[in-house]
Write a protein that holds these residues in place. Structure first.
Motif, mmCIF file in Angstrom:
data_model
loop_
_atom_site.group_PDB
_atom_site.id
_atom_site.type_symbol
_atom_site.label_atom_id
_atom_site.label_comp_id
_atom_site.label_asym_id
_atom_site.label_seq_id
_atom_site.Cartn_x
_atom_site.Cartn_y
_atom_site.Cartn_z
ATOM 1 N N ASN A 182 0.474 -0.914 0.145
ATOM 2 C CA ASN A 182 0.031 0.269 -0.341
ATOM 3 C C ASN A 182 1.121 1.158 -0.139
ATOM 4 O O ASN A 182 0.984 2.211 -0.511
ATOM 5 N N ARG A 183 2.083 1.092 0.445
ATOM 6 C CA ARG A 183 2.788 2.707 0.656
ATOM 7 C C ARG A 183 3.303 2.157 -0.348
ATOM 8 O O ARG A 183 3.990 3.710 -0.746
ATOM 9 N N LEU A 184 4.243 1.361 -1.594
ATOM 10 C CA LEU A 184 4.155 1.453 -2.453
ATOM 11 C C LEU A 184 3.513 2.488 -3.196
ATOM 12 O O LEU A 184 3.728 2.759 -3.993
ATOM 13 N N SER A 185 2.478 1.631 -3.100
ATOM 14 C CA SER A 185 1.567 2.182 -4.735
ATOM 15 C C SER A 185 1.167 3.350 -4.474
ATOM 16 O O SER A 185 1.078 4.086 -5.130
ATOM 17 N N ARG A 186 1.395 3.944 -3.418
ATOM 18 C CA ARG A 186 0.998 5.467 -2.401
ATOM 19 C C ARG A 186 2.014 6.029 -3.799
ATOM 20 O O ARG A 186 1.936 7.268 -4.066
ATOM 21 N N ASP A 193 3.363 9.442 -8.017
ATOM 22 C CA ASP A 193 5.219 9.594 -9.408
ATOM 23 C C ASP A 193 6.065 10.345 -8.561
ATOM 24 O O ASP A 193 6.489 10.236 -10.026
ATOM 25 N N VAL A 194 5.994 8.896 -7.560
ATOM 26 C CA VAL A 194 7.161 9.035 -7.473
ATOM 27 C C VAL A 194 7.861 7.833 -8.346
ATOM 28 O O VAL A 194 7.756 7.391 -8.586
ATOM 29 N N ASP A 195 8.989 8.522 -8.636
ATOM 30 C CA ASP A 195 10.357 7.569 -9.501
ATOM 31 C C ASP A 195 10.809 6.665 -9.149
ATOM 32 O O ASP A 195 11.326 6.410 -8.147
ATOM 33 N N PRO A 196 10.749 5.287 -9.665
ATOM 34 C CA PRO A 196 10.672 3.962 -8.776
ATOM 35 C C PRO A 196 12.166 4.172 -8.565
ATOM 36 O O PRO A 196 12.546 3.754 -7.688
ATOM 37 N N SER A 207 14.686 6.877 -7.993
ATOM 38 C CA SER A 207 14.259 7.669 -6.523
ATOM 39 C C SER A 207 14.791 7.120 -5.390
ATOM 40 O O SER A 207 14.635 6.287 -4.914
ATOM 41 N N SER A 208 14.963 7.945 -4.560
ATOM 42 C CA SER A 208 15.726 7.620 -3.234
ATOM 43 C C SER A 208 15.043 7.394 -2.399
ATOM 44 O O SER A 208 14.814 6.911 -1.603
ATOM 45 N N ILE A 209 14.028 8.217 -2.966
ATOM 46 C CA ILE A 209 12.781 7.672 -1.977
ATOM 47 C C ILE A 209 11.686 6.799 -2.109
ATOM 48 O O ILE A 209 11.707 6.099 -1.307
ATOM 49 N N ALA A 210 11.975 6.591 -3.303
ATOM 50 C CA ALA A 210 11.512 4.859 -3.802
ATOM 51 C C ALA A 210 12.424 3.948 -3.412
ATOM 52 O O ALA A 210 12.028 2.453 -2.465
ATOM 53 N N LEU A 211 13.762 3.771 -3.235
ATOM 54 C CA LEU A 211 14.598 2.841 -3.075
ATOM 55 C C LEU A 211 14.449 2.421 -1.245
ATOM 56 O O LEU A 211 14.537 2.085 -1.218
ATOM 57 N N ASP A 212 14.367 3.856 -1.108
ATOM 58 C CA ASP A 212 14.620 3.679 0.736
ATOM 59 C C ASP A 212 13.199 3.058 1.423
ATOM 60 O O ASP A 212 13.570 2.012 2.600
ATOM 61 N N ILE A 213 12.040 3.253 0.595
ATOM 62 C CA ILE A 213 10.668 1.963 0.237
ATOM 63 C C ILE A 213 11.028 1.170 0.295
ATOM 64 O O ILE A 213 10.381 -0.320 0.977
ATOM 65 N N TRP A 259 5.983 -0.623 -12.030
ATOM 66 C CA TRP A 259 6.966 0.417 -10.921
ATOM 67 C C TRP A 259 7.679 -0.478 -10.185
ATOM 68 O O TRP A 259 8.982 0.085 -9.933
ATOM 69 N N LEU A 260 7.282 -1.258 -9.118
ATOM 70 C CA LEU A 260 8.027 -2.148 -8.523
ATOM 71 C C LEU A 260 8.965 -2.934 -8.967
ATOM 72 O O LEU A 260 10.281 -2.663 -7.967
ATOM 73 N N ALA A 261 8.762 -3.258 -10.064
ATOM 74 C CA ALA A 261 10.069 -3.690 -10.830
ATOM 75 C C ALA A 261 10.843 -2.980 -10.860
ATOM 76 O O ALA A 261 12.578 -3.380 -11.000
ATOM 77 N N ALA A 262 10.303 -1.913 -11.816
ATOM 78 C CA ALA A 262 11.775 -0.426 -11.650
ATOM 79 C C ALA A 262 12.379 -0.488 -10.652
ATOM 80 O O ALA A 262 13.846 -0.229 -11.132
ATOM 81 N N ALA A 263 11.385 -0.113 -9.476
ATOM 82 C CA ALA A 263 12.558 -0.008 -8.397
ATOM 83 C C ALA A 263 13.589 -0.933 -8.073
ATOM 84 O O ALA A 263 14.529 -0.030 -7.406
ATOM 85 N N ILE A 264 13.058 -1.658 -7.949
ATOM 86 C CA ILE A 264 14.403 -3.246 -7.890
ATOM 87 C C ILE A 264 15.210 -3.443 -8.164
ATOM 88 O O ILE A 264 16.248 -3.142 -7.706
ATOM 89 N N ARG A 265 15.314 -3.568 -9.290
ATOM 90 C CA ARG A 265 16.122 -3.230 -10.531
ATOM 91 C C ARG A 265 17.227 -2.194 -9.858
ATOM 92 O O ARG A 265 18.410 -2.372 -9.764
ATOM 93 N N ALA A 266 16.468 -1.239 -9.817
ATOM 94 C CA ALA A 266 17.890 0.109 -9.175
ATOM 95 C C ALA A 266 18.099 0.261 -7.983
ATOM 96 O O ALA A 266 19.321 -0.139 -7.725
ATOM 97 N N TYR A 267 17.086 -0.638 -7.351
ATOM 98 C CA TYR A 267 18.111 -0.968 -5.906
ATOM 99 C C TYR A 267 18.921 -1.576 -6.249
ATOM 100 O O TYR A 267 20.060 -2.207 -5.163
ATOM 101 N N ALA A 268 18.565 -3.145 -6.443
ATOM 102 C CA ALA A 268 20.063 -4.244 -6.766
ATOM 103 C C ALA A 268 20.797 -3.341 -7.371
ATOM 104 O O ALA A 268 22.392 -3.498 -6.996
ATOM 105 N N VAL A 269 20.873 -2.585 -8.649
ATOM 106 C CA VAL A 269 22.458 -1.849 -8.423
ATOM 107 C C VAL A 269 23.210 -0.872 -8.051
ATOM 108 O O VAL A 269 23.820 -1.061 -7.829
#
Length: 255
Positions: free
Chosen positions: A172-176, A181-184, A186-192, A238-248
């Motif tokens: 739910n937080r990721l969805s919010r 329109d948080v960039d997946p 971005s640091s904000i997204a990666l923190d979540i 969106w989450l898939a893009a964020a996961i890839r960015a987090y892993a890298v």
């Protein structure tokens, strides 16, 4: 005749964000890009998009669609392979449905359901998912999931219920964030997403490569998309893009 990205989005029912994603992964590039950055699509690109959407309607994963359209994969062979995957997925969901039915009987007082039976369908579903992953992505893909006995050995039913509740809160937080329109990447997204990574590691020791690979699973596996996107159908991508960015960026994975 050239069509703008917004017109293509309107005609096809595909969002402009998705069209840009298709361009980023080399699946569908615009025919022209003007000096101001506007993307334009011609008849050739529209025909390619039509074929992409047909294959997506069949739930064919994007990497496989790219291979088909690039001539690297025979379409008949690919669709037969996908048919086997769908059949295996149906059997896996049937096993989980049986577990849900048994659990409902237990909750509604029909009969007492022993804990080992409570997890039986989850075990069968996890084993079936590992088999379909191997069929779909190869041997290395099975390392994306923990072994089928991890949950029953280490978790009680209460542990499982608590994990499900925490998972829903996190989604739910990721969805919010996505809806805002948080960039997946971005640091904000990666923190979540860091919380998502920690939750994953609570049940299996995901390596950076395995966690990166989890993004493909979330995007392409129907059951995983259903879990992640139960309340927000746009969340899986969106989450898939964020996961890839987090892993890298945070785990120093090098694809």
């Amino acid at each position: 005749m050239w069509c703008s990205i917004s017109k293509v989005a309107t005609m096809s029912g595909v969002s402009a964000r998705t069209l840009r994603h298709y361009d980023e992964i080399g699946l569908l590039s615009p025919g022209q890009v003007s000096v101001n950055g506007y993307r334009w699509y011609g008849r050739t690109e529209l025909r390619r998009l039509q074929r992409i959407l047909l294959l997506r309607d069949l739930d064919v994963p994007l990497p496989q669609i790219k291979a088909i359209l690039s001539g690297e994969d025979d379409e008949i062979v690919a669709l037969r392979r996908h048919s086997r995957f769908v059949s295996a997925e149906r059997d896996r969901l049937d096993a989980i449905a049986v577990t849900i039915s048994r659990t409902l009987d237990d909750l509604e007082g029909g009969r007492s359901l022993p804990d080992d039976e409570f997890f039986r369908g989850l075990q069968e579903g996890r084993a079936q998912l590992a088999a379909t992953l191997q069929e779909k992505f190869g041997e290395s893909a099975t390392g994306v999931l923990p072994t089928v006995d991890v949950w029953p050995v280490h978790w009680s039913r209460e542990d499982f219920d608590e994990a499900v509740s925490q998972g829903r809160n996190l989604y739910n937080r990721l969805s919010r964030a996505r809806r805002a329109d948080v960039d997946p990447t971005s640091s904000i997204a990666l923190d979540i997403v860091e919380e998502h990574y920690e939750a994953v590691c609570a049940t299996w020791p995901a390596s950076p490569a395995a966690y990166h690979g989890l993004a493909d699973l979330i995007e392409s596996d129907p059951s995983q998309r259903a879990v992640v996107g139960v309340d927000d159908p746009d969340l899986p991508s969106w989450l898939a893009a964020a996961i890839r960015a987090y892993a890298v960026r945070r785990l120093e994975h090098r694809p």
